[in-house]
Design an enzyme around this catalytic site. Structure first.
Site, short mmCIF file in Angstrom:
data_model
loop_
_atom_site.label_atom_id
_atom_site.label_comp_id
_atom_site.label_asym_id
_atom_site.label_seq_id
_atom_site.Cartn_x
_atom_site.Cartn_y
_atom_site.Cartn_z
N ILE A 326 -5.10 0.98 -0.12
CA ILE A 326 -6.26 0.69 -1.10
C ILE A 326 -6.41 1.82 -1.78
O ILE A 326 -6.53 2.07 -3.11
CB ILE A 326 -7.40 -0.07 -0.40
N ASP A 330 -3.48 1.79 -7.46
CA ASP A 330 -4.56 1.97 -8.82
C ASP A 330 -5.15 0.51 -8.77
O ASP A 330 -5.68 0.01 -9.71
CB ASP A 330 -3.54 1.95 -9.97
N SER A 355 -8.08 -4.05 -10.95
CA SER A 355 -6.99 -3.04 -11.31
C SER A 355 -7.72 -2.07 -12.00
O SER A 355 -8.47 -2.16 -13.06
CB SER A 355 -5.82 -3.74 -12.54
N ARG A 356 -7.40 -0.73 -11.25
CA ARG A 356 -8.35 0.36 -11.80
C ARG A 356 -7.79 0.86 -13.20
O ARG A 356 -8.63 1.62 -13.82
CB ARG A 356 -8.21 1.56 -10.82
N ILE A 357 -6.53 0.36 -13.79
CA ILE A 357 -5.96 0.76 -15.10
C ILE A 357 -6.91 0.04 -16.23
O ILE A 357 -7.00 0.29 -17.31
CB ILE A 357 -4.80 0.35 -15.32
#
Ligand code: ATP
Ligand code: MG
Length: 494
Positions: A326, A330, A355-357
């Site tokens: 994790i 991303d 989603s860190r994007i």
């Protein structure tokens, strides 16, 4: 006596070989002596022709992981070191083939023609070689594309208990790349052979095999090959990424890979750490994850998107391997047993998925339409729980939100192996925001989903084309979509 003169004719090629001998064989680990110039990651060959990978050494001894069946190796056998690190054949010819961890074909379609070799273990491209990810990777699953979008070059973990639909979502993403010029790689690690056959059958049925490479490290092959399989998949992908192409890599699954590495480490007598895994498993996996990414335009602008799968026990995200992965990806899609058993499929839990994007990678049209989707749905869930206690006297607003929420849950429910294009998702979400579903029954919404794309294609074929080109819902397209919906609804839903 004068020493013997050895004359070498110019142009003669010769090979340097260091010959050692096997001291002991411990399952799939061989301890050899007499190869003082060995280094880690080098490849050696046993007298029987089987290859081995140098995993570590002391002053006199070399620890070798056998990449094959160790049965033919006996103490006293010779081992040859040619001073080479592990290079694997790669190339266009691998697309559409099933290969093992050493890139040897397994599909009975004959040898794979390849003139290029790449190292299996590399240091991933540095930060200066990359650019921020910003292009959509269309997963074909509405809940992902609308709420937890994927970008080309992103690493997104698929995490969940056994049998919660993880492989199905990854396969949908592969099936959805048809005709989009993305080379897909499916790498099977430590899974039964039958699971791999099922995957191949699905891909064949969907006519997706001709743009997919399958790397098999199934449970029945040697431990060494299972360990190597995801690296092989990365190497095969890097060939395309370095040539400016897009690659989608699914590693199914890395829990098994961690188990395999734990077995290897324990036999190498390395100190076990948390959950008996060796300490360097974090380093190993993060190095692998780093190989994904989007290269700079000067380097061709190729990308490798990584979808590693991790299996957990009873929803416990706090295990060593899951927390490691994790932290080095991303974002994650969390597959919940509870949802799966309730019949919510795909069983992706919004609350624990991220989603860190963010929405940077989404099409502008999708970004605009899905803005409040997550919140609306979560509020609906909360409201639903409250109304289970008290049904009478709901305000108009609450009733409206319940209806909207029901429509959302219908839209995100999706059959397996039926990816939905983003153009179609945009029609759904536009209709949802317009309130069209508020007056429709469940059966009617289902019918709407079945009909609307073919209706749009038959009556306004340019709509899907234009939205795919411009990715934006401008006034012209909005008017076109309105027209499609009005006409469709006028005819009445059967
Ligand atoms: P495993 O732990 O065995 O790897 P998994 O988490 O990868 O399982 P899948 O093999 O993808 O799960 O799916 C498990 C079962 O659920 C399969 O029988 C599949 O047919 C079914 N399934 C998955 N997704 C859906 C869906 N969207 N609709 C209907 N059935 C589904
Ligand atoms: Mg699976």
């Amino acid at each position: 006596m004068p020493s013997e003169q050895v004359s070498i004719k110019p142009g003669t090629s010769f090979e340097i070989r260091e010959v050692g001998y096997v001291q002991s064989v411990r399952k799939f680990i061989v301890i050899a002596k007499g190869m003082p110039s060995c280094i880690n990651g080098q490849i050696v060959e046993f007298a029987s022709g089987i290859l081995g990978l140098v995993m570590g050494f002391t002053e006199e001894k070399v620890q070798i992981l056998v990449l094959g069946d160790p049965i033919g190796i006996r103490a006293g056998d010779e081992v040859y070191n040619k001073g080479k690190s592990l290079n694997l054949p790669v190339g266009e010819a691998f697309v559409g083939r099933v290969v093992d961890a050493l890139c040897r074909p397994l599909d009975g379609l004959g040898p794979v023609a390849s003139s290029v070799e790449l190292p299996a273990f590399i240091v991933a491209p540095g930060v200066m070689d990359r650019q921020p990810v910003n292009q959509t990777l269309e997963s074909g699953t509405l809940i992902i594309d609308a709420i937890i979008p994927l970008a080309k070059g992103q690493r997104q973990l698929l995490i969940g208990d056994r049998v919660t639909g993880k492989t199905s979502v990854a396969l949908d993403a592969i099936i959805n790349q048809k005709g989009k010029g993305v080379v897909c790689i499916y790498c099977c690690i430590g899974k039964p052979y039958s699971s791999l056959i099922k995957v191949i059958d699905v891909l064949r049925e969907k006519e997706a095999l001709d743009y997919v490479i399958i790397v098999s490290g199934v449970a029945s092959v040697s431990t060494g090959e299972q360990y190597l399989a995801p690296y092989t998949a990365c190497t095969l992908g890097e060939y395309f990424m370095n040539r400016g192409k897009d690659v989608l890599l699914v590693a199914d699954d890395l829990t098994k890979h961690a188990w395999v590495y734990r077995q290897i480490s324990l036999l190498l007598e390395r100190a076990p750490g948390r959950e008996a895994y060796p300490g360097d498993i974090f380093y190993l996996h993060s190095q692998m994850m780093e190989r994904a990414g989007l290269l700079k335009q000067e380097l061709g602008g190729g990308s490798m998107t990584f979808l590693p799968i991790v299996e957990i026990l009873q929803g416990d995200l706090t295990g060593y391997i899951p927390t490691n992965l994790i932290s080095m990806t991303d974002g994650q899609l969390y597959f919940s047993v509870g949802l799966f058993n309730k019949g919510v499929k795909p069983a992706i839990d919004f609350g624990l998925s991220v989603s860190r994007i963010g929405n940077k990678a989404q099409w502008p049209a999708m970004r605009a339409l899905s803005k409040s989707l997550r919140l609306d749905y979560l509020q609906y869930k909360e409201l639903l729980q409250m109304t289970q206690l008290r049904t009478a006297g709901l305000s108009k607003d609450a009733q409206g939100r319940l209806r909207r929420g029901e429509a959302i849950s219908q839209l995100i429910a999706q059959d397996k192996n039926r990816p939905v294009s983003i153009a179609e998702q945009i029609i759904y979400l536009y209709s949802l925001n317009r309130g069209i579903f508020d007056t429709l029954s469940t059966a009617q919404i289902r019918q709407f989903r079945k009909d609307i794309l073919s209706y749009a294609q038959a009556n306004k074929p340019e709509f899907c084309q234009k939205i795919r080109q411009g990715k934006e819902l401008n006034e012209e397209l909005k008017a076109m979509l309105e027209e499609i919906l009005t006409e469709y609804l006028k005819e009445g839903i059967k």
